[in-house]
Design a protein around this motif. Structure first.
Motif: not given
Length: 342
Positions: A221-224, A254-255, A281-282, A341-342
Motif C-alpha cells: 500500500p502506498l500513501t501520500v 500510482i494507478e 498492489g491491486f 492507500a492508493f
C-alpha cells in the motif's frame, strides 16, 4: 537465409543494429545460418544520419530471403525505382520487414494495404493517412501480419529481429542471442511503446525519487505520506509539487504505474490474474480490471489473449522451421529469394 537491409542517404544507424541479432545467431548456432547484405537504389557508398558510410549493393537481381527496410529520423517519400522494387518483394521474398519509419516506405509501395502494422508513435498518424486501409496500432513494439513485419522506434527493431530469429530457429536460439547481446529481456510484440515514468516527466529530483520509490514498492500500500517521505517533503508540499510537475494527482499516477507493471507481468509471465493483481498492489482482480479499463481501455484478459495469440503464431512458424532440414533450408532460401492507500 540471406537478409537484405534496404538503406538510403541519412538512414538510421540505430535501425541497422538489427544486423547484430542475425550475426550473433550465427555464432550461437555455430554455422552461417544468415548472410547479410546492405542494399540501396543505385549501390555504392551510402552515408547514414550520423555520418558513417556503408558500402552497398544495387537493389534487384540479388536473391533475398528476408528484406528489412531501415527507418530515418526525417523520412522522405520512396523513389519510383524503390517502390517498384518493393512491390516485387511481395512475390519474390519470404518476408518483408520495416523498422521504425521504414513502414512509411512500405506504405509508399502499397505493401501495407489491409495489414495490421505499427511504427514509431510520432509517425503513426502520418502512416495512417498514407495508408488509410492499413490498421495502424501505435502502441505496439512490433507486429507481424502475414509476410509483413513492422516495428516501433529504433530500438524496437532489435525485438523484431529476435522474433524473426525465433520464427526461424526456435525460442531457445532467440533467448541465447538475447543473452549474448546482454538484453535485460526480450520484449513481446504486444508490449506498449510507452513508459509511465517517461510520460510523467517530473522536473525535480525529489519527485523522480518518489516515483522510483513507488515503482519498487508497488506490491505495498502506498500513501501520500510514504511518497512524501521518500521525497523528503511534507505531504502537503509533496501533493502540490507532484501535481505541478506531472499534471496528475499522486493517486492517478500510482494507478498508472500499477497498470503498467501488471501489463508487463501479464505479457512476460504465466502468473494468474489474481497473482498479478496481488504482486502489483491491486489487492484483487476486480480492482485491477477496473484500473485496466480506465488506463488502457481493455481488461487484463485481452492483454493475456493478445500475447497468447502472438506466441502461438511464432511457435507455428518455429515449428515449420524445425521440421525443415536446416542445412538445406539455408541454401534453398538463399537461392530461392524468398493518507488513504492508493
Amino acid at each position: 537465409m540471406r537478409i537484405g537491409f534496404v538503406v538510403y542517404p541519412n538512414c538510421s544507424l540505430m535501425g541497422l543494429a538489427t544486423s547484430a541479432v542475425f550475426e550473433v545467431a550465427n555464432v550461437v548456432r555455430g554455422e552461417n545460418v544468415y548472410e547479410m547484405l546492405f542494399l540501396s537504389e543505385k549501390g555504392g557508398l551510402i552515408k547514414t544520419s550520423p555520418g558513417l558510410v556503408l558500402e552497398t549493393k544495387r537493389i534487384g537481381g540479388i536473391a533475398i530471403d528476408t528484406l528489412i527496410v531501415d527507418g530515418a529520423n526525417e523520412p522522405k517519400p520512396a523513389s519510383p525505382a524503390m517502390i517498384k522494387y518493393l512491390q516485387s518483394a511481395q512475390h519474390r521474398f519470404r518476408r518483408v520487414a520495416a523498422t521504425c519509419t521504414g513502414a512509411l516506405v512500405l506504405g509508399d509501395a502499397g505493401l501495407l494495404d489491409g495489414k495490421r502494422v505499427t511504427t514509431h508513435w510520432l509517425f503513426a498518424r502520418t502512416l495512417q493517412e498514407k495508408c488509410p486501409t492499413a490498421l495502424v496500432d501505435e502502441d505496439r513494439i512490433f507486429i507481424n501480419d502475414g509476410k509483413i513485419w513492422t516495428s516501433a522506434g529504433m530500438s524496437a527493431g532489435i525485438d523484431l529481429a529476435l522474433a524473426l530469429v525465433e520464427a526461424d530457429l526456435g525460442a531457445e536460439t532467440a533467448r541465447s542471442v538475447a543473452r549474448k547481446l546482454v538484453l535485460y529481456h526480450r520484449r513481446s510484440g504486444g508490449q506498449s511503446q510507452f513508459s509511465e515514468l517517461l510520460e510523467l516527466e517530473p522536473k525535480s529530483d525529489r519527485i523522480q525519487t518518489a516515483l522510483n520509490y513507488a515503482k519498487k514498492n508497488l506490491h505495498r500500500p502506498l500513501t501520500v505520506t510514504d511518497l512524501a517521505g521518500a521525497a523528503h517533503l511534507s505531504p502537503r508540499q509533496f501533493s502540490r509539487a507532484f501535481r505541478d510537475e506531472t499534471g496528475q494527482s499522486p493517486a492517478k499516477a500510482i494507478e498508472s504505474l500499477r497498470v503498467e507493471a501488471a501489463r508487463i507481468l501479464m505479457e512476460q509471465s504465466r502468473h494468474s490474474i489474481d497473482v498479478v493483481a496481488r504482486q502489483t498492489g491491486f489487492a484483487d482482480r476486480g480492482r485491477m480490471r477496473r484500473a485496466f479499463l480506465r488506463v488502457l481501455g481493455q481488461p487484463p484478459q485481452a492483454i493475456r489473449r493478445n500475447v497468447r495469440q502472438e506466441t502461438e503464431h511464432l511457435r507455428g512458424q518455429s515449428g515449420k522451421a524445425r521440421r525443415a532440414d536446416k542445412p538445406s533450408v539455408t541454401k534453398k532460401h538463399a537461392l530461392r529469394g524468398t493518507a488513504s492507500a492508493f
